[in-house]
Design a protein around this motif. Structure first.
Motif, PDB file in Angstrom:
ATOM      1  N   CYS B 386       2.973   6.939   0.754  1.00 59.96           N
ATOM      2  CA  CYS B 386       2.485   5.590   1.281  1.00 59.96           C
ATOM      3  C   CYS B 386       3.708   4.984   1.891  1.00 59.96           C
ATOM      4  O   CYS B 386       4.735   4.683   1.381  1.00 59.96           O
ATOM      5  N   PRO B 387       3.736   4.814   3.286  1.00 57.17           N
ATOM      6  CA  PRO B 387       4.763   4.187   4.143  1.00 57.17           C
ATOM      7  C   PRO B 387       5.146   2.826   3.893  1.00 57.17           C
ATOM      8  O   PRO B 387       6.089   2.218   4.151  1.00 57.17           O
ATOM      9  N   LEU B 390       3.540   1.377  -1.427  1.00 55.91           N
ATOM     10  CA  LEU B 390       2.510   0.526  -2.216  1.00 55.91           C
ATOM     11  C   LEU B 390       2.285   1.562  -3.222  1.00 55.91           C
ATOM     12  O   LEU B 390       2.721   2.648  -3.327  1.00 55.91           O
ATOM     13  N   PRO B 392      -0.849   3.097  -3.960  1.00 53.25           N
ATOM     14  CA  PRO B 392      -2.314   3.171  -3.984  1.00 53.25           C
ATOM     15  C   PRO B 392      -3.282   3.442  -5.071  1.00 53.25           C
ATOM     16  O   PRO B 392      -4.507   2.859  -5.160  1.00 53.25           O
ATOM     17  N   CYS B 415      -0.874  -3.215   3.202  1.00 51.38           N
ATOM     18  CA  CYS B 415      -1.602  -1.752   3.378  1.00 51.38           C
ATOM     19  C   CYS B 415      -1.974  -1.693   5.029  1.00 51.38           C
ATOM     20  O   CYS B 415      -2.650  -2.629   5.503  1.00 51.38           O
ATOM     21  N   ILE B 416      -1.304  -0.716   5.671  1.00 53.36           N
ATOM     22  CA  ILE B 416      -1.575  -0.515   7.229  1.00 53.36           C
ATOM     23  C   ILE B 416      -2.896   0.399   7.180  1.00 53.36           C
ATOM     24  O   ILE B 416      -3.016   0.645   8.580  1.00 53.36           O
ATOM     25  N   GLU B 417      -3.487   0.880   6.273  1.00 47.22           N
ATOM     26  CA  GLU B 417      -4.630   1.701   6.680  1.00 47.22           C
ATOM     27  C   GLU B 417      -4.197   2.688   7.299  1.00 47.22           C
ATOM     28  O   GLU B 417      -5.362   3.404   7.855  1.00 47.22           O
ATOM     29  N   CYS B 418      -3.117   3.531   7.066  1.00 46.09           N
ATOM     30  CA  CYS B 418      -2.739   4.506   7.739  1.00 46.09           C
ATOM     31  C   CYS B 418      -3.552   5.792   7.262  1.00 46.09           C
ATOM     32  O   CYS B 418      -3.597   6.952   7.897  1.00 46.09           O
ATOM     33  N   GLY B 419      -3.871   5.804   5.972  1.00 47.47           N
ATOM     34  CA  GLY B 419      -4.889   6.700   5.558  1.00 47.47           C
ATOM     35  C   GLY B 419      -3.967   7.993   4.957  1.00 47.47           C
ATOM     36  O   GLY B 419      -4.616   8.864   4.476  1.00 47.47           O
ATOM     37  N   ALA B 420      -2.680   8.037   4.878  1.00 50.71           N
ATOM     38  CA  ALA B 420      -1.767   9.187   4.132  1.00 50.71           C
ATOM     39  C   ALA B 420      -2.162   9.231   2.949  1.00 50.71           C
ATOM     40  O   ALA B 420      -2.261  10.375   2.304  1.00 50.71           O
ATOM     41  N   CYS B 421      -2.567   8.132   1.935  1.00 48.13           N
ATOM     42  CA  CYS B 421      -3.054   8.234   0.633  1.00 48.13           C
ATOM     43  C   CYS B 421      -4.111   9.042   0.577  1.00 48.13           C
ATOM     44  O   CYS B 421      -4.284   9.980  -0.309  1.00 48.13           O
ATOM     45  N   VAL B 432      -8.713   4.738   1.269  1.00 50.73           N
ATOM     46  CA  VAL B 432      -8.575   3.505   2.270  1.00 50.73           C
ATOM     47  C   VAL B 432      -9.954   2.905   2.452  1.00 50.73           C
ATOM     48  O   VAL B 432     -10.004   1.572   2.593  1.00 50.73           O
ATOM     49  N   TYR B 435      -9.994   0.093   0.123  1.00 54.57           N
ATOM     50  CA  TYR B 435      -9.075  -1.008   0.439  1.00 54.57           C
ATOM     51  C   TYR B 435      -9.725  -1.861   1.488  1.00 54.57           C
ATOM     52  O   TYR B 435      -9.788  -3.015   1.776  1.00 54.57           O
TER      53      TYR B 435
HETATM   54  S1  SF4 Z   1      -3.629   3.672   3.620  1.00 57.89           S
HETATM   55 FE1  SF4 Z   1      -2.722   4.339   1.743  1.00 57.89          FE
HETATM   56  S2  SF4 Z   1      -0.765   5.085   2.444  1.00 57.89           S
HETATM   57 FE2  SF4 Z   1      -1.527   3.873   4.325  1.00 57.89          FE
HETATM   58  S3  SF4 Z   1      -0.243   1.844   3.781  1.00 57.89           S
HETATM   59 FE3  SF4 Z   1      -2.362   1.590   3.041  1.00 57.89          FE
HETATM   60  S4  SF4 Z   1      -2.100   2.333   0.688  1.00 57.89           S
HETATM   61 FE4  SF4 Z   1      -0.146   3.231   1.786  1.00 57.89          FE
END
Ligand code: SF4
Ligand code: SF4
Lengths: 372, 715
Positions: B386-387, B390, B392, B415-421, B432, B435
């Motif tokens: 998580c950038p 957070l 997750p 959370c920037i909803e980047c989807g990495a998690c 995501v 979230y």
């Molecule tokens: S989408 Fe997941 S990885 Fe990205 S910011 Fe939110 S919690 Fe962190």
């Protein structure tokens, strides 16, 4: 063409839970080979019994909970628990010991707490401790290593082993079985145990006298190889990025430091050298297969360092000053208790926030509660 | 080379960028129709200024911005307006929205353009207007009106150009930079001028684009050498990692600073623009061309000719896909945007819009249907990547449990909803998605709280008014009784003593009256404020009426919306009249009556000091009346103030929501639309609250007036 409508992300990484579990199973192979090489078929039989029990329990419980059994069996987590129990229990332990341990692990320690991911305690260790406390005799009787057997004797073959494990009746078998269990030549306390009760000998003398250490200077015949086997498997898992290095390395370092600090060079009350502690008992199995269990460990890197280190310390403390010959299971279970606290105190600092940890109570839902 | 900082977390999904870089930027044949959604940006939808049947030239304005956060739309080619109607638009919600449909005539005739080669001679205001009039929005995927982002309240020390393009597959910026670096450099120079020449200008680019990096470095050098630009630009390359292109992440990489939670980068004196936006600014200012085309990556295994295409806005996706050799049978998912944050399209008629940086036509190999989610095994991979640092998995538990307190504690909002998690989660839990849902629910709750708060307040005020009215009645009754008793007493006194007026008595009376007068004047302040408020309401109503009429005038005759607009005008006019009425009523009823009252009181004191009966009754009634007046006014005041407060807080919230929106855009947030909707809703509420203030009927005042008349009759 039916275009799929899904939400992002539309990609998924290569790792799946199933894959993680399969890798874990694969990584136990070197240790299992070492066990079988030195102690015979016992561990393999343990694993088979445990696996069948585990799968049956898992399937029953999951269908009782009205979930698709196949979907849950697919993640292989029950199998991992079973294999770990099979490896941890003494080879050639009576079959019901294995069954009790496994059933307890799956039914009580895992599913009664809500199933996969919800269990606060490591199921395999719960199962192990339950039988250790209930059946101390069976649990402290380990077969001796092949190399320690007098000439002419060898570890029992597959068929004999099965007979021993299932305690078949029938005169011939009976006699063999009871012979096996009573004959000193076949069974003994573990090296850790015998080192502890060294009859007031200096370490050096003891090493020269005790059959375990005659066969293996580091940590007892066979044991050092078993541990090296699990270490190999652990390194493979690290290489595969199945888990991070933090917890195992912290645990092993803490254990060695404790041993080194308390090692007096080999007096009669010596607690054993670091190398002995690292390579004996369930140290490596614990470090790479138990401590790394994600469900029951701390989550963050710092958290895992603390968690692992404390387990290492506890293992040494229990081994040196406690009543049980090995301590991995107790240490792990104790720290399972502590994991949530460790998590709480090692919360990361979120981007854009100055403070570590949790934020203030949100006012919105509070208000909405007031409203209701 | 500039120092860079590492960001926590991040992932390395397969890049898949090479496919679309095999050829240079390719042209797309002119499509027959162009579909221009009125809302291609974040903010209020643009207002059409053409009607069906009109012919338009390439680059002609067809819809103008409607408000500050809005963007103009221009005709991408010459032709005739075929319709203004609802069509499928590219949007996560897969909804239809109003679009201007142009049937192209194939001639592609331009309007007269007004290039500004010597842009340095222009003022900041002029440059901003050029950017705004060109309809430029963020080209990186979010689509926030760029002119808004170029007018931060804070002074800007660092301008960051985002050329990161961290999502897999997308190469639109890469392709653009390779071929048009010189133009981009001029665009940066223009932006720098608008922002008051920040000390530091950084272009952030990932090290997986060496050609683009070299092109930028060379362009900057040569431009600096031949004096084409005055600003000194640094190109900073850093390790490839998703999501380093998120605005907050890029700022951290390039400056080591973190944008405080809930704030905009401008707070740090930083403004971040996408490199595609910079190029659009170059065209808008230097060439005088509005934003009518963009570079879009068309890629994925279902395309035989993947690549970067210069495509007119409004081009239907099937036309564009056809150019790229799209095989409909192979295609499993059609994604607009990148695979990590893009959304799926299910209508091939949806057009390319300003923010369409990529069309990914993925086949079954690239986007296998996901497996059902398994239980979370707490492996912690999600927190590792998580950038935003957070947790997750914790967020996931709490989102599932709908524990909004804990979600807030765990900073869900960051959370920037980047989807990495989600990408790394071995149990394939759609984190995501949880979230997003939770964020949506929290927004809903917040609104419900506001609504219920308001309802409760209304109820309480109603209750209060009822009790007050009851008290008034009792007080009046008591007063009358008192009055009668006094009268009787005086009469008795007069009879028995039969003497002339006692001087001390007169003094007492005058004191009482003076006190009453003082009270009247003390409360005068608030009526004045009220008057001002009502006047403001009238002005606002006037403005709205004018605006509505203007809209109606611009509306083409045969438009279906005309009736709606007419109705709106009528309604606004009603409200306006209402406000005017209220103002005059207030003036007459309150100020006038009060003045006469005080005048009467003093006159009586002077005129008829001997008439004790009269005086006594007067004194009593005056006191009562004053008390009532004051109480009533207080009640009214608080009611009005309430409205006013509400209005003020609404205004603040609108502003906040706008900020959030802006931030969302810069974060490439998927919730942009939700934010936009929130801003729109708040706007409506603000309007409503203004009307409420204008329509405010001071109930108690009317009854007051009656009381006054009552007491006058007594006199
Ligand atoms: S989408 Fe997941 S990885 Fe990205 S910011 Fe939110 S919690 Fe962190
Ligand atoms: S990655 Fe998935 S399984 Fe692992 S902790 Fe996070 S949510 Fe749970």
């Amino acid at each position: 063409m039916a275009l799929l409508r899904t939400t992002s992300p539309h990609l998924h990484g290569p790792q799946t839970t199933q894959h993680v579990m399969q890798q874990l199973l694969l990584a136990t192979v070197p240790g299992l080979i070492a066990l079988s090489w030195h102690f015979g078929w016992g561990s393999l039989i343990n694993i088979v019994i445990a696996s069948c029990t585990a799968l049956a329990c898992e399937a029953t419980i999951v269908s009782l909970r009205k979930r698709p059994a196949w979907f849950y069996l697919r993640d292989c987590s029950a199998l991992v628990t079973a294999v770990l129990i099979g490896l941890a229990l003494p080879p050639l332990a009576p079959w019901w010991v294995v069954v009790v341990a496994t059933t307890f692990a799956i039914v009580i320690a895992k599913h009664l707490y809500g199933g996969m991911g919800y269990n606060p305690f490591n199921p395999a260790m719960v199962g192990y401790v339950v039988v250790l406390v209930s059946f101390p005799v069976e649990m402290t009787t380990w077969p001796v290593a092949q190399s320690m057997l007098p000439d002419g004797l060898s570890t029992p073959g597959l068929w004999e082993s099965i007979q021993v494990v299932f305690q078949f009746s029938g005169s011939a078998v009976d006699s063999y079985s009871s012979a096996y269990h009573s004959i000193d030549a076949y069974t003994a306390a573990t090296p850790l145990d015998s080192f502890k009760h060294n009859n007031g000998l200096l370490a050096e003398q003891f090493y020269d006298q005790d059959a375990w250490f005659v066969g293996g200077r580091w940590a007892g015949a066979g044991w050092e190889w078993v541990n090296l086997g699990f270490l190999t498997g652990g390194c493979y898992l690290l290489y595969q990025r199945i888990f991070t290095w933090h917890a195992p390395v912290a645990m092993l370092s803490a254990l060695s430091i404790m041993a080194w600090l308390n090692f007096d060079g080999g007096s009669s009350v010596s607690n054993g050298s670091a190398s002995m502690h690292l390579l004996s008992g369930a140290t490596m199995l614990g470090a790479f297969f138990i401590v790394t269990d994600p469900v029951t460990s701390a989550v963050s890197h710092t958290g895992r360092l603390i968690y692992g280190a404390l387990i290492g310390v506890l293992i040494f403390v229990i081994r040196a000053w406690g009543n049980y010959p090995d301590a991995v299971a107790f240490a792990v279970l104790l720290m399972n208790f502590a994991a949530p606290f460790i998590d709480y105190y090692t919360l990361p600092r979120t981007y854009g926030h100055e403070k570590y940890g949790l934020g203030k109570k949100a006012s919105t839902s509070q208000q909405s509660l007031d409203k209701d | 080379m500039n120092k860079t900082w590492d960001i926590p977390g991040g992932i390395h999904p397969p890049e898949n960028k090479l496919q679309s870089l095999k050829q240079g930027i390719a042209e797309v044949p002119l499509p027959d129709i162009l579909i221009l959604p009125l809302n291609q940006h974040i903010g209020a939808p643009a207002m059409p200024v053409v009607k069906p049947g009109d012919t338009v030239l390439k680059g002609q304005l067809v819809a103008e911005p409607n408000g500050f956060v809005s963007a103009a739309v221009h005709a991408p080619s010459s032709g005739a307006i075929e319709a203004i109607e609802d069509r499928a638009i590219p949007h996560p919600s897969a909804m239809d929205a109003s679009c201007i449909v142009i049937r192209t005539d194939g001639e592609d005739r331009w309007v007269d353009l007004h290039p500004n080669r010597d842009y340095r001679a222009l003022t900041i205001r002029q440059l901003l207007n050029l950017v705004r009039d060109a309809g430029i929005t963020g080209m990186g995927g979010a689509g926030f009106p760029s002119a808004v982002k170029l007018q931060p309240r804070q002074s800007i020390g660092t301008l960051i150009i985002n050329a990161t393009e961290c999502e897999p597959y997308i190469t639109a910026d890469d392709g653009l930079i390779r071929e048009r670096a010189d133009e981009i450099v001029i665009g940066i120079d223009i932006l720098a001028q608008i922002l008051g020449n920040p000390q530091q200008i950084l272009i952030g680019i990932e090290n997986n684009k060496p050609e683009a990096y070299t092109a930028l470095v060379n362009a900057c050098e040569s431009a600096a050498k031949n004096g084409a630009i005055t600003s000194s630009i640094e190109v900073v390359s850093f390790a490839t990692k998703y999501p380093s292109g998120g605005e907050k992440q890029l700022i951290q990489i390039l400056t080591g600073q973190e944008v405080p939670s809930g704030k905009l980068p401008a707070e740090l004196g930083i403004v971040c623009h996408n490199i595609g936006t910079v190029y659009a600014v170059f065209r808008a200012v230097y060439l005088g061309e509005p934003l009518i085309s963009r570079i879009t990556t068309v890629t994925g295994n279902s395309c035989t000719k993947p690549g970067n295409y210069e495509v007119l806005l409004g081009t239907p996706t099937n036309h564009l896909l056809g150019t790229a050799g799209f095989d409909e049978v192979l295609c499993q998912r059609l994604i607009m945007g990148g695979p990590m944050m893009g959304y799926t399209l299910n209508d091939l008629n949806a057009p390319v819009i300003k923010s369409t940086n990529c069309l990914l036509a993925a086949d079954i190999v690239e986007s296998p249907a996901g497996n059902p989610a398994q239980a979370c095994i707490r492996c912690g991979h999600c927190s590792e990547v998580c950038p935003a640092s957070l947790l997750p998995q914790q967020l996931y538990w709490y989102a599932k449990a709908r524990d909004y307190d804990q979600l807030a504690n765990h900073h869900l909002a960051d959370c920037i909803e980047c989807g990495a998690c989600s990408y790394v989660c071995p149990s394939e839990i759609p984190l995501v998605q949880y979230y997003r849902a939770a964020k949506g629910e929290i927004r809903l709750i917040e609104q419900e709280v506001i609504v219920s708060d308001r309802a409760r307040q209304r109820f309480e005020y109603h209750q209060e008014r009822l009790t007050k009215a009851e008290q008034d009645r009792t007080a009046k009754r008591e007063a009358r009784r008192e009055e009668a008793r006094k009268k009787a007493a005086e009469l008795a006194k007069n009879n028995s003593e039969s003497s002339s007026a006692d001087e001390s008595d007169v003094n007492v009376d005058s004191e009482v009256i003076q006190a009453a007068l003082a009270r009247v004047s003390a409360t005068k302040n608030s009526p004045e404020q009220e008057l001002k408020r009502l006047e403001r309401a009238v002005t606002a109503a006037e403005n709205r009426l004018a605006k509505a009429e203007e809209k109606l005038r611009q509306c083409p005759d045969d438009d279906s919306r005309k009736k709606v607009l007419e109705a709106a005008v009528a309604q606004t006019r009603l409200r306006h009249d209402d406000a005017v009425n209220k103002l005059s009523r207030f003036k007459i009823a309150d100020i006038a009556s009060e003045q006469t009252q005080s005048a009467n009181a003093s006159a009586k004191l002077a005129d008829d000091p001997t008439d004790k009966d009269q005086l006594a009754s007067d004194r009593a009634s005056l006191a009562i009346k004053n008390a009532q007046l004051k109480a009533a006014r207080q009640a009214d005041m608080s009611e009005l103030e309430k409205l006013q407060n509400q209005h003020d807080s609404l205004q603040k919230r609108v502003e906040k929501a706008r900020n959030r929106l802006e931030q969302a855009i810069s974060d490439n947030d998927d919730n942009i639309d939700a934010y936009r909707v929130a801003v729109e809703k708040l706007d409506i509420k603000l309007n409503n609250s203004e009307t409420a203030i204008a329509n405010f009927v001071p109930d108690d005042r009317t009854s007051d007036t009656l009381h006054i008349e009552d007491s006058e009759q007594h006199n």
